[in-house]
Design an enzyme around this catalytic site. Structure first.
Site, PDB file in Angstrom:
ATOM      1  N   LYS A  76     -30.384  26.045  56.601  1.00 59.63           N
ATOM      2  CA  LYS A  76     -31.214  25.950  57.807  1.00 59.63           C
ATOM      3  C   LYS A  76     -31.344  27.333  58.430  1.00 59.63           C
ATOM      4  CE  LYS A  76     -31.661  23.295  62.150  1.00 59.63           C
ATOM      5  NZ  LYS A  76     -31.095  22.229  63.003  1.00 59.63           N
ATOM      6  N   SER A 151     -34.073  18.296  64.560  1.00 59.51           N
ATOM      7  CA  SER A 151     -34.640  19.610  64.312  1.00 59.51           C
ATOM      8  C   SER A 151     -34.486  20.091  62.869  1.00 59.51           C
ATOM      9  CB  SER A 151     -33.990  20.628  65.242  1.00 59.51           C
ATOM     10  OG  SER A 151     -32.608  20.785  64.916  1.00 59.51           O
ATOM     11  N   SER A 175     -29.932  15.989  65.217  1.00 63.52           N
ATOM     12  CA  SER A 175     -30.787  16.848  64.391  1.00 63.52           C
ATOM     13  C   SER A 175     -30.481  16.844  62.894  1.00 63.52           C
ATOM     14  CB  SER A 175     -30.740  18.289  64.903  1.00 63.52           C
ATOM     15  OG  SER A 175     -31.521  18.409  66.067  1.00 63.52           O
TER      16      SER A 175
END
Lengths: 483, 482
Positions: A76, A151, A175
């Site tokens: 990420k 997210s 998330s």
């Protein structure tokens, strides 16, 4: 090959059926073909990835390989990785090359894994649809009109589309779990303090926690083995002995008590999601588990409490992005105040600015007691709800998200509707508990449904056991979208 | 008109750790800009603070030294504001739960005016808390630009806040000096005021006796005791004049200009920041265990106050001597070392406060840089004490020790400074003078006492300055009496 588990890929690498360079190149080719459709990656750096793969091949040849050596993992874009552009999904950091490795990146490097690229995300991890990224929205591989969740939307999309072997995510209010549910993959947010936050760009420090996103519970266990461990550079990192998260995978479930909170099956839950979750519970019953009705009475307060505390911490955490030392600086300004104002209003997106405003407000003189302090008190009550519940059950189960993936743009105008998509996940972060999501079927629109499993503190191995046994009995986790 | 002055101090003391309060970067003063700014000092994305235990230990040590309550659990908070030299956009400090609670410091006040007598006063210390320093903006570093030097960012500070217990510039200065001495004495700070290791903010207000506290103005960043006194004097007069002319005092932060001797407002309360304090979620609450408390207590030296009392009560020194000797740990330790071998405390005190201090002053040195060791000094003092040399001879020896080194006995030998204490020799010498100066002796015996000095001078001269003065006096008195 793209559907193989990490165990299978690792075995193939060690058996020299394929080299890490070949494997990495195969994934890079697949990314080149399919990423334009999904926008799951923000940065791909084939040269660096292949160099890492080559080094991994040497480890494999020398026989000193570990479980994940040579396996391409997507990171990420919230983790600083030395030499890699690290954007956090923001214009503010669109040109920021990290000069150091986050603890998580270090751990994967030590394990000999290959960094396959940086995945897209909501800007500074603020969002539930991956629509707030400066680098454009991510699409759900099951349906390109649908959001992947957020997210960690890029990571979920990449795993679902098989554009990586596994990925990392971070979870502040859901998330990891919500995008995992919406993309039909497995993701786990461990107990707060289990994975070091060092080098992970902070959103809300008391809630942020990194974890793996992968095709199965077993893969998540292997990823956790790499990511966890005490790190003295993070004062909230817990000093505990290193665990093997695969240790309980094969335990039978007979006697396991599963708590179903009545608040998770009330108004607001889509009928199709509710049905799939009940079917999964029925499966668990078959596996020998006992089902217990429980209550988490303060559930309805979790979203409002979260939207006081998380923005409060974020408003302070994001103050360092001021255009002075690094990151975006407005091209023109008249004085210092103007430089701050222009750099920050141009460098941050709408959602980030909204949360900075909320956070600044709730910390302000005269409002602090009514908002921040009050929210902290309720946070303790929410944690107490779980403590009480775990006296009656071993794990808690319910839906991860109230609905399957919604369409891109559908909730863009209504932040509160968007915030409610995390209604079942947020309380877990407020309590600091571990939580995971596993696929358990499809909704009326043929999009994946996620089953959430919440464990007591440090009970990740038990949760992974429950998830793995379900995945042995079902095949939802092996389904993948036709590209 | 009768006015009461009310003063409270906030002192920022830089703690003497080698590394910063939340990172491993060096705290050494004077390095090239930004060479001591690591990832944490620059506040790169993703970095986290890790508390330096050495800073905590020093804070605890201070708390114990002022008899304060040490909080078993205190909390770090973020103080949020934007400024280029504040890299995170917030300063990590302590707000509602500081590590050191209420304590007190006894000060010896020497009034600045007229004939007022020195007196003792107890000043209460409200609290002391740990925090990090900011960096430094360097204006005009490049043409039209402001540079930012983050070497200092993250340097550990202990902010020591007093109650508004002081009511004159003299008391404020005495408090600041006592505190300055104490932090160096217990080894938590180098106290270097030029380098900013000890910075004082002074809150000043005035009121009529019996009235509630007046509005205060805060004089920021005083780094000299002299300026502190000047600033307070000016500010007090300004406030009194303002009120007496029908004006009102508004809360404000002000700066003292040493060139003009005046204070001037920097910002008023209206532009005061809302710092939006909240507990820093990156740091756990700071727990002080009873074990740590005891370990710190064990490292505390005998404190200045205790030593002052010992000098007065056990060694019989005057309050003035005791104060002077405890003005620094180095001085007091030097004194103790001398007394340990010479045992004549008053003699040692006179020499240290007198000759030694004067010489240090002349050469612009402090006690730590003194070229004469305790061994050399006490060697000399022992010879005065046992009458081998006179006080005057001692000065001669001291000057040589200072300039060339060596040891007292060798110098006494080489310079022939041994005084004559042989009573036979002194009597013979006095007898000769009495014979030779028969007229003067007669005058003396008829009541002209003042002539005694004249005989002493002659006898000293005859002995080439080596006669033991006390003995000589005694013999002269006896023989002149007839």
């Amino acid at each position: 090959m793209f559907n193989q588990t990490l165990t299978q890929i690792g075995a193939a690498l060690r058996a020299k059926k394929i080299s890490s360079v070949e494997l990495t190149q195969t994934y890079l080719d697949r990314i080149a073909t399919h990423n334009p459709a999904f926008n799951a990656y923000v940065t791909v750096d084939a040269k660096t990835s292949l160099a890492q793969a080559l080094a991994a091949d040497k480890l494999l040849a020398s026989g000193s390989a570990q479980a994940l050596t040579g396996i391409p993992i997507a990171q990420k874009d919230i983790f600083c990785a030395k030499g890699w552009r690290t954007t956090c999904g923001s214009k503010m950091l669109s040109d920021f090359i990290a000069p150091y490795d986050a603890h998580v990146i270090e751990q994967f490097n030590k394990a000999g894994a290959v960094n396959l690229g940086k995945t897209n995300m909501d800007e500074f991890a603020m969002g539930s649809s991956n629509e707030t990224s400066y680098f454009g929205q991510v699409r759900n591989p099951w349906n390109e009109k649908a959001v992947p969740g957020g997210s960690s939307g890029g990571a979920a999309s990449a795993v679902a589309a098989r554009l990586c072997a596994a990925a990392t995510g971070t979870d502040t209010g859901g998330s990891i779990r919500q995008p995992a549910a919406l993309c039909g993959i497995t993701g786990i947010k461990p107990t707060y303090g289990t994975v070091s936050r060092y080098g992970m760009i902070a959103f809300a420090s008391s809630l942020d926690q990194a974890g793996p996103m992968a095709k199965s519970a077993e893969d998540c266990a292997l990823m956790l083995n790499v990511m966890t461990g005490f790190d003295e550079r993070d004062s909230t990192s817990l000093q505990r002995e290193k665990e093997d998260y695969t240790r309980d995978l094969n335990k039978p479930l007979a006697g396991m008590r599963i708590g179903l909170p009545k608040e998770f099956f009330a108004e607001g839950l889509s009928a199709d999601v509710g049905s799939r979750v009940q079917e999964a519970i029925a499966e668990y019953r078959k596996l020998g588990a006992t089902i217990v009705g429980i209550s988490l009475p303060n559930t309805r307060l979790a979203v409002p409490v979260y939207y006081v505390l998380a923005p409060a911490e974020a408003s302070s955490n994001l103050s360092r992005f001021d255009g002075v030392r690094y990151g975006y600086r407005a091209p023109e300004y008249t004085d210092l105040a103007d430089m701050y104002e222009k750099s920050r209003s141009q460098g941050f997106g709408e959602e980030v600015k909204r949360r900075i405003m909320i956070g600044t407000y709730v910390l302000s003189h005269g409002y602090y007691d009514a908002y921040y302090l009050q929210a902290q008190k309720i946070r303790r009550l929410i944690a107490q709800d779980f403590t009480d519940a775990f006296k009656q059950c071993d794990v808690i189960m319910g839906p991860t998200s109230p609905s399957t993936a919604f369409n891109l743009g559908e909730k863009g105008d209504d932040p509160v509707q968007m915030y409610l998509s995390d209604i079942y996940t947020i309380a877990v972060n407020l309590a600091g508990l571990p939580g995971m999501s596993i696929p358990c079927g499809f909704g009326d629109n043929a999009l994946p449904v996620g089953l959430q499993i919440i464990g007591n503190y440090f009970d990740e191995a038990r949760m992974l056991n429950a998830a793995h046994q379900y995945q042995l009995a079902t095949d939802w986790h092996t389904r993948c979208p036709q590209l | 008109m009768n006015w009461e002055i009310v003063i409270g101090l906030e002192v920022h003391t830089q703690l003497s750790t080698h590394t910063k309060i939340f990172s491993g970067a060096s705290t050494t003063y004077g390095a090239e800009p930004n060479t001591q700014a690591d990832a944490v000092s620059i506040a790169l994305p993703g970095v986290l603070p890790v508390l330096n235990k050495g800073a905590v230990e020093r804070a605890v040590k201070f708390g114990l030294a002022v008899g304060a309550h040490i909080a078993p659990r205190s909390v770090f908070a973020r103080k949020n504001y934007f400024y280029p030299d504040l890299p995170k956009g917030y300063q990590i400090s302590q707000f509602d739960l500081p590590v050191v609670g209420m304590g007190a410091l006894t000060i010896q006040v020497e009034p600045l005016s007229g004939n007022a007598k020195p007196y003792e006063k107890v000043v209460r210390i409200t609290r002391a808390h740990l925090e990090e320093d900011a960096g430094k903006s360097v204006h005009g570093a490049t043409q039209g630009m402001t540079g930012v030097d983050l070497n200092r960012a993250g340097t550990p500070l202990l902010e020591i806040v007093s109650e508004p217990d002081m009511c004159s510039a003299a008391e404020a200065v005495a408090y600041a000096k006592t505190l300055h001495n104490l932090v160096r004495w217990i080894g938590i700070s180098d106290g270097n005021m030029q380098e900013g290791s000890f910075r004082c903010d002074v809150n000043v207000s005035v009121r009529k006796p019996g009235e509630p506290l007046g509005t205060r103005r805060e004089i920021k960043n005083l780094n000299s005791f002299k300026y502190m006194q000047q600033a307070i004097d000016f500010e007090v007069q300004w406030q009194i004049d303002t009120i007496e002319n029908g004006g009102k005092i508004h809360q404000a932060t002000i700066l003292f200009n040493p060139d003009t001797g005046e204070t001037r407002a920097m910002r008023s309360k209206e532009d005061a920041h809302d710092y939006r304090y909240f507990p820093d979620p990156d740091l756990l609450p700071l727990d002080i265990t009873p074990q740590m408390l005891e370990a710190m207590r064990a490292t505390l030296p005998e404190l200045p106050e205790a030593r002052r009392a010992r000098y007065v009560n056990d060694l019989g020194l005057s309050a003035y001597d005791a104060n002077s000797l405890t003005s620094s740990r180095e001085m007091a330790d030097f004194f103790d070392a001398c007394v340990a071998t010479v045992s004549n405390a008053k003699l040692c005190a006179n020499w240290l406060i007198g000759e030694l201090s004067a010489q240090l002053n002349r050469d612009g040195l402090d006690m730590a840089q003194c070229p004469v060791s305790t061994g050399q000094m006490s060697g000399m003092l022992a010879r005065i004490s046992d009458n081998t040399i006179s006080n005057a001879g001692g000065k001669d020896v001291f000057r040589t020790l200072w300039a060339e080194g060596g040891d007292a006995d060798t110098i006494i030998e080489a310079k022939g400074l041994k005084q004559v204490s042989d009573s036979g020799a002194i009597e013979a010498l006095v007898d000769e003078i009495i014979v030779a100066q028969a007229d003067k002796v007669a005058e003396y015996r008829s009541g002209k006492d003042k002539l005694f000095g004249f005989f002493v001078g002659l006898a000293m001269k005859a002995s080439k300055g080596k006669a033991n003065p006390a003995q000589l006096n005694e013999v002269l008195l006896k023989k002149l009496a007839g």
